[in-house]
Write an enzyme that holds these catalytic residues in place. Structure first.
Site, PDB file in Angstrom:
ATOM      1  CG  HIS A  96      -1.885  -1.224   1.200  1.00 44.05           C
ATOM      2  ND1 HIS A  96      -2.890  -1.344   0.377  1.00 44.05           N
ATOM      3  CD2 HIS A  96      -1.965  -1.988   2.145  1.00 44.05           C
ATOM      4  CE1 HIS A  96      -3.719  -2.498   0.543  1.00 44.05           C
ATOM      5  NE2 HIS A  96      -3.005  -3.032   1.799  1.00 44.05           N
ATOM      6  CG  ASP A 270      -5.614  -0.940   3.496  1.00 48.26           C
ATOM      7  OD1 ASP A 270      -6.382  -0.283   2.646  1.00 48.26           O
ATOM      8  OD2 ASP A 270      -5.679  -2.024   3.329  1.00 48.26           O
TER       9      ASP A 270
END
Length: 370
Positions: A96, A270
């Protein structure tokens, strides 16, 4: 290949990146697997379970990281783990990076090669390594949303299915992808009144047909989002742009006009979150108040159900882990264009354009590194 499985140390993260079945498969093919002591305990897997399938148990994190050619994890490394990055290391995990500038720079500075689960694509598209966790997070979002609507949890004190003579909760799901579809499934099962919004009209047709009028659908635009949120008791944000930051679909101004005690669950946190004001929280302290509404923004939601999540994740990842181990990462990626899209950094070079846009860093295509 020397492969290490690391114990996760993020707050309340109990998943592990490999099951004993995965260890057996790799060892059978001649690879050396090291598992950090205690890595599987949260998922109900003991060191002895791993050792029985041929794994070596490392006493601590440093030992596991330092002897590995490839480290397999679940969650993105945190700051205390950056010290283990090096130029001859391959890291295969969720990253991420669009929402993690410090991690991005740490990987580039150390010249570590990294492959991100969330940007690997399947043969016919889709995100096969993100999908199982999206399924878990989607289903869990309706459950935690229902729990957060309880008065002691900061909600308005509403029972999602209601009882005869009372109204059920109005649940709005933003995004009809994997996570959103699973959120809808559980919300409908709980007896809520459900509305799903998506920009993909074909997906809305499929959902409408699946639920035969049991849910409402709406084409996603700012006006429809506003209308839906103002009527909602629970809003679940499940919007994803692969590798990039999530778009902000719900403004703070809109939140200020929502029902007092309403709940917003941000599955996309996220990736930066799809609600303005979202910030990552933990299972230990999952919620915070914004304009009289309660945000639930736990960045590792599937970590709360590790015995489900670990098996679901490794069912998907082990095919790719085995390919990289058996062929070497360059050959494995060269032979699988979808896996190649998982390459995010190599030798100090960024190989994901969306991450480059997020952080103002020049990026090249993964194919140039193979």
């Amino acid at each position: 290949m020397k492969i290490s499985v690391i114990r996760e140390i993020k707050n309340n993260e109990f998943r592990v990146a490999m099951t004993p079945a995965g260890v057996r498969d790799l060892v059978t093919h001649g690879h050396q697997v090291t598992v950090e002591s205690g890595a599987g305990v949260g998922s109900g897997i003991t060191d002895d379970d791993y050792a029985a399938e041929g794994a070596t148990i490392a006493a601590d994190a440093a030992s596991a990281w330092n002897q590995a050619e490839m480290v397999v994890k679940v969650k993105e490394p945190i700051a205390s783990e950056y010290q283990y990055f090096r130029s001859d290391l391959l890291l295969f995990t969720f990253l991420h990076l669009a929402a993690e500038p410090e991690l991005t720079h740490a990987l580039l500075s150390a010249q570590t090669t990294s492959i991100a689960y969330e940007t690997v694509q399947g043969p016919t598209g889709g995100l096969p390594l993100l999908a199982p966790m999206s399924e878990v997070a989607g289903r869990l979002s309706s459950i935690v949303g229902a729990a957060t609507l309880l008065k002691p949890a900061g909600g308005m004190g509403l029972l999602v299915p209601g009882v005869p003579g009372t109204r059920p909760a109005n649940v709005v799901v933003l995004g009809g992808g994997v996570a959103g579809t699973n959120a809808v499934s559980v919300a409908v099962g709980l007896g809520a009144e459900v509305t799903v919004l998506d920009t993909n009209l074909q997906r809305l047709k499929e959902l409408d047909a699946l639920y035969a009028g049991r849910i409402k659908t709406a084409a996603s635009n700012s006006l429809e989002i506003e209308r839906a949120c103002l009527a909602a008791d629970l809003v679940i944000g499940s919007v994803l742009i692969p590798g990039a930051k999530a778009p902000k679909l719900v403004s703070l101004d809109l939140v200020s006009r929502m029902k007092p005690g309403s709940v917003l669950v941000d599955i996309a946190v996220d990736q930066g979150g799809c609600f303005e004001g979202s910030k990552p929280t933990t299972h230990a302290d999952p919620t915070f108040e914004v304009h009289g509404s309660t945000y639930y923004c736990v960045a590792n939601m599937p970590g709360a159900v590790p015995q489900t999540s670990t098996v679901a994740l490794t069912n998907a990842t082990m095919r790719y882990v085995s390919a990289v181990a058996n062929k070497g990462w360059k050959k494995a990626l060269a032979e699988d264009a979808g896996l190649a899209l998982g390459l995010n950094t190599d030798a100090g070079i960024l190989t994901n354009e969306a991450v480059g846009v997020a952080h103002g860093i020049d990026a090249v295509t993964p194919s140039t590194r193979l």
